[in-house]
Design an enzyme around this catalytic site. Sequence first.
Site, PDB file in Angstrom:
ATOM      1  N   ARG A   1       0.845  -1.209   0.000  1.00  0.00           N
ATOM      2  CA  ARG A   1       0.000   0.000   0.000  1.00  0.00           C
ATOM      3  C   ARG A   1       0.876   1.254   0.000  1.00  0.00           C
ATOM      4  O   ARG A   1       0.519   2.289  -0.556  1.00  0.00           O
ATOM      5  CB  ARG A   1      -0.988   0.000   1.167  1.00  0.00           C
ATOM      6  CG  ARG A   1      -1.847   1.260   1.206  1.00  0.00           C
ATOM      7  CD  ARG A   1      -3.142   1.147   2.042  1.00  0.00           C
ATOM      8  NE  ARG A   1      -3.039   0.303   3.198  1.00  0.00           N
ATOM      9  CZ  ARG A   1      -2.350   0.615   4.318  1.00  0.00           C
ATOM     10  NH1 ARG A   1      -1.723   1.777   4.405  1.00  0.00           N
ATOM     11  NH2 ARG A   1      -2.313  -0.235   5.327  1.00  0.00           N
TER      12      ARG A   1
ATOM     13  N   ASP B   1      -8.031  17.668 -16.118  1.00  0.00           N
ATOM     14  CA  ASP B   1      -8.306  16.258 -16.401  1.00  0.00           C
ATOM     15  C   ASP B   1      -7.904  16.039 -17.861  1.00  0.00           C
ATOM     16  O   ASP B   1      -8.568  16.515 -18.780  1.00  0.00           O
ATOM     17  CB  ASP B   1      -9.793  15.974 -16.175  1.00  0.00           C
ATOM     18  CG  ASP B   1     -10.146  14.492 -16.395  1.00  0.00           C
ATOM     19  OD1 ASP B   1      -9.415  13.811 -17.154  1.00  0.00           O
ATOM     20  OD2 ASP B   1     -11.162  14.039 -15.826  1.00  0.00           O
TER      21      ASP B   1
END
Length: 379
Positions: free
Chosen positions: A49, A174
């Site tokens: 992680r 984006d």
Amino acid sequence: MTHDFSTRAVHDGQAFDPTTGAVIPPVYLTTTFVQKSVGDLRNGYEYTRGTNPTRDSLQVQLASLEGGRHGLSFSSGLAAEDALLRTVLAPGDHVLMGNDVYGGTHRLVHRIFVPWGVTLSVVDMSDLDAVRAALRPETKVLWVETPSNPLMTISDIAALADIGHAAGALVVVDNTFASPYLQTPLALGADVVVHSTTKYLGGHSDVLGGAIVLNDDDLASRVGFVQFAAGAVSGPMDAWLTTRGVKTLSLRMARHCENAQAIAESLVGHPALERVYYPGLPDHPGHELAARQMRGFGGMLSITFRGGAAAAKKFAESTTLFQLAESLGGVESLVNYPAEMTHASVRGTELEVPDNLIRLSVGIEDAADLIEDVRAALG
Ligand SMILES: *Cc1c(COP(=O)(O)O)cnc(C)c1O
């Protein structure tokens, strides 16, 4: 020495495995790493992680292609957006976004951040005066998507970066629709690039993913902390599939652009259609800006039907090569009816899309076959 784009796509972050010479870096399918002694880690690897070599390899590759210092990869585009927004927003802050952003981005802010005390408004990002007027002292994020979805509106990234910075906002682009092959927002002054790597970067409709690329060291370490602490990381297999897709991005994007241009031109003036939305057409309102700001016009186009919603839906159900499915950016062509599919979540909001509109994600098949498919479905 820095290499050109296609070379970087193939090589950056993709060094061969030093122990075996394997040309392709292995997929590190491991959750944890053996320590030499308590706390003495091998190259900083402790738990997946936190860091994993396969994810690192993707992050280096993506940062290189966007021309940014830091890349962070996530389990999906929305996970990347969420990690960024959690890092920078607090109750009382305002987000200003385009009135035609990806529906899921609007939903994330509108349904999750607004109930936490953030305010949201939307504006036509191609209208710079409207953007100036909509910025507020508490605007923390200016969220730009260009070309936009599904109307292919082009917004001026460099001008918006100046306007956003003058107002003290973080300017986020984006870049999913263009991909770094066609457009590099950081070089135009944006602070952060966001991707759904699910689309063109992965390119084969077989792996979800998202990414953040940015230059600021402090912001990168804060987003990196959320990535680690909240945990929406990309798994090693997903990261590896994405690195594999990215290596052919240049070839695919060039073909996507060529095919989309050919289809758009073949549709102009068709009696069944009201309008063709493609920035590569000279009469598209964003054509000149796109020619300046992008290195090609992309693989996405939309069309509106004179026969209304019924004609649009009938078309979507009549193509054969263009398969009826959500998503975009894969090697195979897809057709989408935004009003009830990708953009169903924004129905009844300011982002509602016309119900006679069809969006095409043009794949890398042979242009003549795609044109024939579209023409046959138009009847
Ligand atoms: C698909 C998409 C997203 C969301 O990405 P996921 O990987 O589906 O979470 C964000 N922005 C744009 C422009 C997209 O097309």
